[in-house]
Design a protein around this motif. Structure first.
Motif, PDB file in Angstrom:
ATOM      1  N   ILE A  70      45.752  41.192  44.850  1.00  0.00           N
ATOM      2  CA  ILE A  70      44.612  41.367  43.940  1.00  0.00           C
ATOM      3  C   ILE A  70      44.821  40.545  42.674  1.00  0.00           C
ATOM      4  N   VAL A  71      43.763  39.871  42.238  1.00  0.00           N
ATOM      5  CA  VAL A  71      43.761  39.208  40.936  1.00  0.00           C
ATOM      6  C   VAL A  71      42.846  40.000  40.014  1.00  0.00           C
ATOM      7  N   SER A  72      43.368  40.402  38.859  1.00  0.00           N
ATOM      8  CA  SER A  72      42.596  41.129  37.861  1.00  0.00           C
ATOM      9  C   SER A  72      42.192  40.170  36.746  1.00  0.00           C
ATOM     10  N   LEU A  73      40.912  40.125  36.446  1.00  0.00           N
ATOM     11  CA  LEU A  73      40.407  39.208  35.422  1.00  0.00           C
ATOM     12  C   LEU A  73      40.210  39.880  34.066  1.00  0.00           C
ATOM     13  N   ALA A  74      40.611  41.136  33.919  1.00  0.00           N
ATOM     14  CA  ALA A  74      40.415  41.846  32.655  1.00  0.00           C
ATOM     15  C   ALA A  74      41.484  42.912  32.469  1.00  0.00           C
ATOM     16  N   PRO A  75      41.970  43.089  31.225  1.00  0.00           N
ATOM     17  CA  PRO A  75      42.971  44.137  30.964  1.00  0.00           C
ATOM     18  C   PRO A  75      42.503  45.526  31.367  1.00  0.00           C
ATOM     19  N   SER A  76      41.209  45.828  31.179  1.00  0.00           N
ATOM     20  CA  SER A  76      40.712  47.151  31.554  1.00  0.00           C
ATOM     21  C   SER A  76      40.803  47.369  33.053  1.00  0.00           C
ATOM     22  N   VAL A  77      40.605  46.310  33.833  1.00  0.00           N
ATOM     23  CA  VAL A  77      40.728  46.409  35.290  1.00  0.00           C
ATOM     24  C   VAL A  77      42.178  46.686  35.666  1.00  0.00           C
ATOM     25  N   THR A  78      43.095  45.956  35.043  1.00  0.00           N
ATOM     26  CA  THR A  78      44.519  46.129  35.330  1.00  0.00           C
ATOM     27  C   THR A  78      44.965  47.559  35.017  1.00  0.00           C
ATOM     28  N   GLU A  79      44.502  48.078  33.880  1.00  0.00           N
ATOM     29  CA  GLU A  79      44.867  49.446  33.509  1.00  0.00           C
ATOM     30  C   GLU A  79      44.353  50.453  34.534  1.00  0.00           C
ATOM     31  N   THR A  80      43.130  50.261  34.992  1.00  0.00           N
ATOM     32  CA  THR A  80      42.573  51.176  35.987  1.00  0.00           C
ATOM     33  C   THR A  80      43.354  51.101  37.294  1.00  0.00           C
ATOM     34  N   LEU A  81      43.732  49.892  37.709  1.00  0.00           N
ATOM     35  CA  LEU A  81      44.542  49.730  38.916  1.00  0.00           C
ATOM     36  C   LEU A  81      45.894  50.434  38.757  1.00  0.00           C
ATOM     37  N   ASP A 115      38.079  32.980  30.008  1.00  0.00           N
ATOM     38  CA  ASP A 115      38.247  31.633  30.579  1.00  0.00           C
ATOM     39  C   ASP A 115      39.364  31.608  31.622  1.00  0.00           C
ATOM     40  N   PRO A 116      39.165  32.269  32.764  1.00  0.00           N
ATOM     41  CA  PRO A 116      40.204  32.277  33.806  1.00  0.00           C
ATOM     42  C   PRO A 116      40.380  30.890  34.423  1.00  0.00           C
ATOM     43  N   ASN A 117      41.594  30.604  34.842  1.00  0.00           N
ATOM     44  CA  ASN A 117      41.909  29.323  35.484  1.00  0.00           C
ATOM     45  C   ASN A 117      41.654  29.461  36.986  1.00  0.00           C
ATOM     46  N   ILE A 118      40.591  28.841  37.452  1.00  0.00           N
ATOM     47  CA  ILE A 118      40.174  28.980  38.849  1.00  0.00           C
ATOM     48  C   ILE A 118      41.233  28.423  39.802  1.00  0.00           C
ATOM     49  N   GLU A 119      41.845  27.311  39.422  1.00  0.00           N
ATOM     50  CA  GLU A 119      42.855  26.701  40.297  1.00  0.00           C
ATOM     51  C   GLU A 119      44.063  27.612  40.457  1.00  0.00           C
ATOM     52  N   VAL A 120      44.501  28.223  39.382  1.00  0.00           N
ATOM     53  CA  VAL A 120      45.644  29.147  39.453  1.00  0.00           C
ATOM     54  C   VAL A 120      45.285  30.339  40.341  1.00  0.00           C
ATOM     55  N   ILE A 121      44.081  30.867  40.163  1.00  0.00           N
ATOM     56  CA  ILE A 121      43.640  32.003  40.983  1.00  0.00           C
ATOM     57  C   ILE A 121      43.659  31.624  42.456  1.00  0.00           C
ATOM     58  N   ALA A 122      43.136  30.450  42.788  1.00  0.00           N
ATOM     59  CA  ALA A 122      43.100  30.004  44.185  1.00  0.00           C
ATOM     60  C   ALA A 122      44.505  29.858  44.755  1.00  0.00           C
ATOM     61  N   LEU A 124      47.014  31.601  44.243  1.00  0.00           N
ATOM     62  CA  LEU A 124      47.621  32.909  44.523  1.00  0.00           C
ATOM     63  C   LEU A 124      47.157  33.483  45.860  1.00  0.00           C
ATOM     64  N   GLN A 125      46.164  32.849  46.459  1.00  0.00           N
ATOM     65  CA  GLN A 125      45.620  33.285  47.752  1.00  0.00           C
ATOM     66  C   GLN A 125      45.298  34.785  47.760  1.00  0.00           C
ATOM     67  N   LEU A 142      34.608  31.819  42.318  1.00  0.00           N
ATOM     68  CA  LEU A 142      35.510  32.908  42.696  1.00  0.00           C
ATOM     69  C   LEU A 142      35.243  33.383  44.118  1.00  0.00           C
ATOM     70  N   GLU A 143      33.960  33.464  44.493  1.00  0.00           N
ATOM     71  CA  GLU A 143      33.622  33.921  45.838  1.00  0.00           C
ATOM     72  C   GLU A 143      34.101  32.946  46.907  1.00  0.00           C
ATOM     73  N   ALA A 144      34.297  31.699  46.528  1.00  0.00           N
ATOM     74  CA  ALA A 144      34.828  30.726  47.489  1.00  0.00           C
ATOM     75  C   ALA A 144      36.305  30.984  47.778  1.00  0.00           C
ATOM     76  N   ILE A 145      36.930  31.823  46.947  1.00  0.00           N
ATOM     77  CA  ILE A 145      38.352  32.130  47.105  1.00  0.00           C
ATOM     78  C   ILE A 145      38.557  33.456  47.831  1.00  0.00           C
ATOM     79  N   ALA A 146      37.825  34.482  47.394  1.00  0.00           N
ATOM     80  CA  ALA A 146      38.021  35.839  47.942  1.00  0.00           C
ATOM     81  C   ALA A 146      36.827  36.703  47.561  1.00  0.00           C
ATOM     82  N   PRO A 147      36.679  37.881  48.188  1.00  0.00           N
ATOM     83  CA  PRO A 147      35.638  38.814  47.755  1.00  0.00           C
ATOM     84  C   PRO A 147      35.816  39.171  46.281  1.00  0.00           C
TER      85      PRO A 147
END
Length: 329
Positions: A70-81, A115-122, A124-125, A142-147
């Motif tokens: 999982i890639v989290s794009l926000a601190p609030s998401v990470t905290e919930t996870l 400003d997430p780095n799309i290449e870095v996210i990709a 990480l698979q 982002l959808e081209a990488i994963a749901p």
């Protein structure tokens, strides 16, 4: 004649025995078939995936299997996870993630919040990306990488919904319900304490110059109301810019400052707010943790309790020392 009679009886007995054997054999076979059917039924269990959910952007998202990367794009998401016990599956977080302590260790930094780095996210698979409405502009990439799941809660009820949505996506409904029930219990505890108290007018300063404050459809505005206060700008929508004239006209009884609002209580005393009831009575407070009150996740209940201390200290048997504003000589 006796021989024929004996032979007839013998044949009859033989027929009965054969019939019994055949019957018993058939019964055993049916029994075995039933047992076999029962065994098959017991081994076929319903699976949670594939799963289709609707996120906060009103999008239907299909999750094929339990997310493992999982890639989290926000601190609030990470905290919930984290509260859902899913941090082991998180491979990427933002540079602003700081809760729980050490959360960045062993995880890739995928850039900032906006400003997430799309290449870095990709690279990480990931098999799941979770963001906010801030990330809708990157949705095609982002959808081209994963749901992609979008979360955008605006009040406590929607925060509950966000927790439950992630619990469903992660096949952790039980944990999600536990988190939500804990949060609701904390909220009810605060509401019980302040239920019979008068509701002082509260002004929350998110930022000082220019002045920004939470209105309706914000979780900070929601927390003020739940804590037994009256948000003086509840008639405005979202985080709103307001004028000093508007603030003075509404004359708050309590002023609460974000920790990074850009102004201190002492500076408030010297400002045009000096003539408000809040300043005259020394009722100026600073939140201890901006992140807890600004991230829509489970820690909002901690922020709620602190706001209730500020707004209704008497409900807890506290007597805060009023802020003593300096007197001009």
């Amino acid at each position: 004649m006796k021989r024929l009679r004996f032979l007839g009886v013998a044949l009859l007995v033989f027929a009965v025995l054969v019939s019994g054997c055949i019957g018993n054999g058939t019964t055993q076979t049916v029994t075995q078939q039933v047992k076999t059917t029962e065994t098959v039924t017991e081994t076929i269990a319903p699976t949670h995936y594939p799963l289709t959910v609707k996120d906060f952007a009103d999008r239907e998202v299909k999750i094929e299997k339990k997310p493992q990367r999982i890639v989290s794009l926000a601190p609030s998401v990470t905290e919930t996870l984290y509260f859902l016990g899913a941090l082991d599956s998180v491979v990427g977080v933002t540079k602003f993630d700081d809760y729980p302590p050490g959360v960045q260790g062993g995880r890739e930094i995928i850039g900032g919040f906006s400003d997430p780095n799309i290449e870095v996210i990709a690279s990480l698979q990931p098999d799941l990306i979770i963001g906010t409405s801030m990330h809708l502009k990157y949705l095609d990439q982002l959808e081209a990488i994963a749901p992609v799941i979008i979360l955008d809660p605006k009040n406590m009820e929607e925060v509950y919904r966000a927790v439950q949505l992630l619990g469903d996506v992660l096949d952790e409904k039980g944990k999600a319900e536990g988190v939500v029930e804990f949060m609701k219990a904390e909220v009810e505890g605060v509401k019980f304490r302040v239920a019979n108290a008068t509701r002082p007018k509260v002004f929350f300063i998110s930022w000082w110059n220019p002045i920004y404050t939470p209105g309706k459809n914000t979780f900070q505005g929601d927390l003020i109301e739940l804590a037994g206060g009256e948000n003086i700008f509840s008639d405005l929508n979202g985080w709103a810019q307001v004028s000093m004239e508007d603030v003075l006209a509404r004359n708050p009884d309590v002023i609460i400052l974000s920790a990074h609002s850009g102004i201190t209580p002492e500076e408030v005393c010297k400002s045009e707010l000096a003539n408000t009831n809040a300043v005259k009575n020394g009722r100026i407070y600073v939140v201890s943790d901006d992140n807890a009150i600004s991230r829509p996740g489970p820690r909002l209940v901690d922020a709620l309790k602190e706001l209730s201390y500020f707004i209704h200290p008497e409900a807890y048997g506290y007597s805060f020392q009023p802020v003593s504003c300096p007197v001009e000589g």
